[in-house]
Design an enzyme around this catalytic site. Sequence first.
Site, PDB file in Angstrom:
ATOM      1  N   LYS A 265       6.606 -39.246   8.191  1.00  0.00           N
ATOM      2  CA  LYS A 265       6.778 -40.649   7.807  1.00  0.00           C
ATOM      3  C   LYS A 265       6.561 -41.561   9.016  1.00  0.00           C
ATOM      4  CE  LYS A 265      10.254 -39.966   4.165  1.00  0.00           C
ATOM      5  NZ  LYS A 265       9.475 -40.552   3.054  1.00  0.00           N
ATOM      6  N   ARG A 339      11.224 -32.679  -4.905  1.00  0.00           N
ATOM      7  CA  ARG A 339      10.907 -31.957  -6.149  1.00  0.00           C
ATOM      8  C   ARG A 339      10.851 -30.450  -5.910  1.00  0.00           C
ATOM      9  NH1 ARG A 339       5.512 -35.499  -6.543  1.00  0.00           N
ATOM     10  NH2 ARG A 339       6.966 -36.910  -5.481  1.00  0.00           N
TER      11      ARG A 339
HETATM   12  N1  BES Z   1      12.871 -39.308   0.133  1.00  0.00           N
HETATM   13  C1  BES Z   1      11.598 -39.805  -0.211  1.00  0.00           C
HETATM   14  C2  BES Z   1      11.657 -40.921  -1.243  1.00  0.00           C
HETATM   15  C3  BES Z   1      12.144 -42.242  -0.759  1.00  0.00           C
HETATM   16  C4  BES Z   1      11.256 -43.129  -0.194  1.00  0.00           C
HETATM   17  C5  BES Z   1      13.444 -42.608  -0.931  1.00  0.00           C
HETATM   18  C6  BES Z   1      11.695 -44.367   0.206  1.00  0.00           C
HETATM   19  C7  BES Z   1      13.879 -43.843  -0.537  1.00  0.00           C
HETATM   20  C8  BES Z   1      13.013 -44.726   0.029  1.00  0.00           C
HETATM   21  C9  BES Z   1      10.743 -38.694  -0.794  1.00  0.00           C
HETATM   22  O1  BES Z   1      10.992 -37.421  -0.332  1.00  0.00           O
HETATM   23  C10 BES Z   1       9.314 -39.013  -0.433  1.00  0.00           C
HETATM   24  O2  BES Z   1       9.028 -39.052   0.720  1.00  0.00           O
HETATM   25  N2  BES Z   1       8.500 -39.253  -1.439  1.00  0.00           N
HETATM   26  C11 BES Z   1       7.155 -39.616  -1.221  1.00  0.00           C
HETATM   27  C12 BES Z   1       6.301 -38.879  -2.227  1.00  0.00           C
HETATM   28  C13 BES Z   1       4.832 -38.998  -1.979  1.00  0.00           C
HETATM   29  C14 BES Z   1       4.440 -38.226  -0.731  1.00  0.00           C
HETATM   30  C15 BES Z   1       4.120 -38.447  -3.179  1.00  0.00           C
HETATM   31  C16 BES Z   1       7.034 -41.117  -1.425  1.00  0.00           C
HETATM   32  O3  BES Z   1       7.689 -41.636  -2.324  1.00  0.00           O
HETATM   33  O4  BES Z   1       6.336 -41.758  -0.655  1.00  0.00           O
HETATM   34 ZN    ZN Z   2       9.920 -37.005   1.472  1.00  0.00          ZN
END
Ligand code: BES
Ligand code: ZN
Length: 488
Positions: A265, A339
Amino acid sequence: MEIRFAASRPTGDYALVLPVAGKDRRSLASLGTAQQGVITALDRQRFEGEGSSASEHFVDENGSVRRVLVIGTGNGGNMEQAAEKLGGTAVARLQTSGEKKGVIDVSALGYDADTAARIGLAAALRSWRYDRYRTKLKDNQKATLEEIVIIGAEGAEARYKSRWAPVVEGVSLTRELVTEPANIIYPESFVERVQKSLEGSGVEIEVLNRAQMEKLGMGALLGVAQGSAREARLLILRWNGGGEGNPTAFVGKGVTFDTGGISIKPAAGMEAMKWDMGGAGAVSGALKALALRKAKANVVGICGLVENMPGGNAQRPGDVVTTMSGQTVEVINTDAEGRLVLADALTYVQRNFKPSTIIDLATLTGAILVSLGHEWAGLFSNNEELASSLLKAADETGDKLWRMPLAEPFDRLIDSPIADMKNVGPREGGSITAAQFIQRFIESGLRWAHVDMAGKAWSDKASATYEKGATGYGVRLLDQYVADVLEA
Ligand code: BES
Ligand code: ZN
Ligand code: ZN
């Protein structure tokens, strides 16, 4: 802070809280000779008594000065919600005011026991703070309020103790887990913190470590964990208050920190990912609440606990993992880890507990924030009755839910050329394809709901029942679902 109930106002020092319903100021009659001055001041301030509005006064009472906090409860509307706003607003105003005691007198409102007890619920919830790491708080930043006394409704104390104090305990546990940073709360210490908190509650606890999960073939959950020095855990909590019969399962995403892994990230805001265990936090808090109030229901709570780090042994984009269900997954993006964790946790609970219904909660996708902002969590379900029960519980508790679709065309988007599925779809509909992924791990015919609460675990603004920070989202939702459906 303590919540107490009494039949009449105490003597001595305290701040008096008087609710007024809109422009109806009859409840101020109890101020006696001070009444007219307060009413004049309210008029000059153009105070209209709307829900959560407050106006502060100091009145003479036989030669000493008393703080009087007038709080609006609005006109009409939902009584329970008005009562919660009243309790929460009173504490928000008084907590660092210098007052030690607040007396909320609702004798003029004719509240029933439950409505009055909810004043206590909201007051206790709003008073929660976590100052453990603040060694330099100035005196005027420290909480002074030690006790709230609620006057004027018979039976409220018993109702508070049996129904709402346990919920306060559950929500507080969740908030603590969510608030703690990831160097303090990681899979192993999450388990320890919950074990300690549930001691003597009657919740049965079982914990699986990496070796045990390897044996079970949990390749998806362990794939996420393998880039971290912290070992994964599966935490299993059982509350058997309902005699015979299959349990209802609550399953929570417990990523104690989500760096994204190798699909790392951006740096800005990444600290927020300490609360990527909010689903597991909610499951733990809900089980605590249910046990403390001895809910007549059988519930199993499963927390999939991992840390998602980009260590030397981390999984790579393109890796194929085999889940406990036997299905294989191509890991396109290591940041879509929740997931993967849920997939194995869901298979585990179905194989071992034969639940009649499964509800999973997860801070799963950024996309749900694009859809619903910070107001609603997304609800996905394969069952109309379950969905409507959850929507009702959401309305009753303020843990809001908005129904989202599931459909075959979305499911097709996660087909993979090399494995049974891939862990991400296209950008569009990102929360839906995530839910479709999870659904592939639900045995056909089983009642299932998925709550994507990525926008709800943490709040940048305060509300009637929480200060900025961890909200405790999900505890009241699950608790109310149990009360409405399993205990009805
Ligand atoms: N934990 C994150 C989701 C999240 C993002 C929660 C922002 C709270 C605030 C999750 O594990 C994630 O990173 N999801 C990705 C999925 C994508 C790579 C398909 C996302 O939502 O960007
Ligand atoms: Zn994630
Ligand atoms: Zn995550």
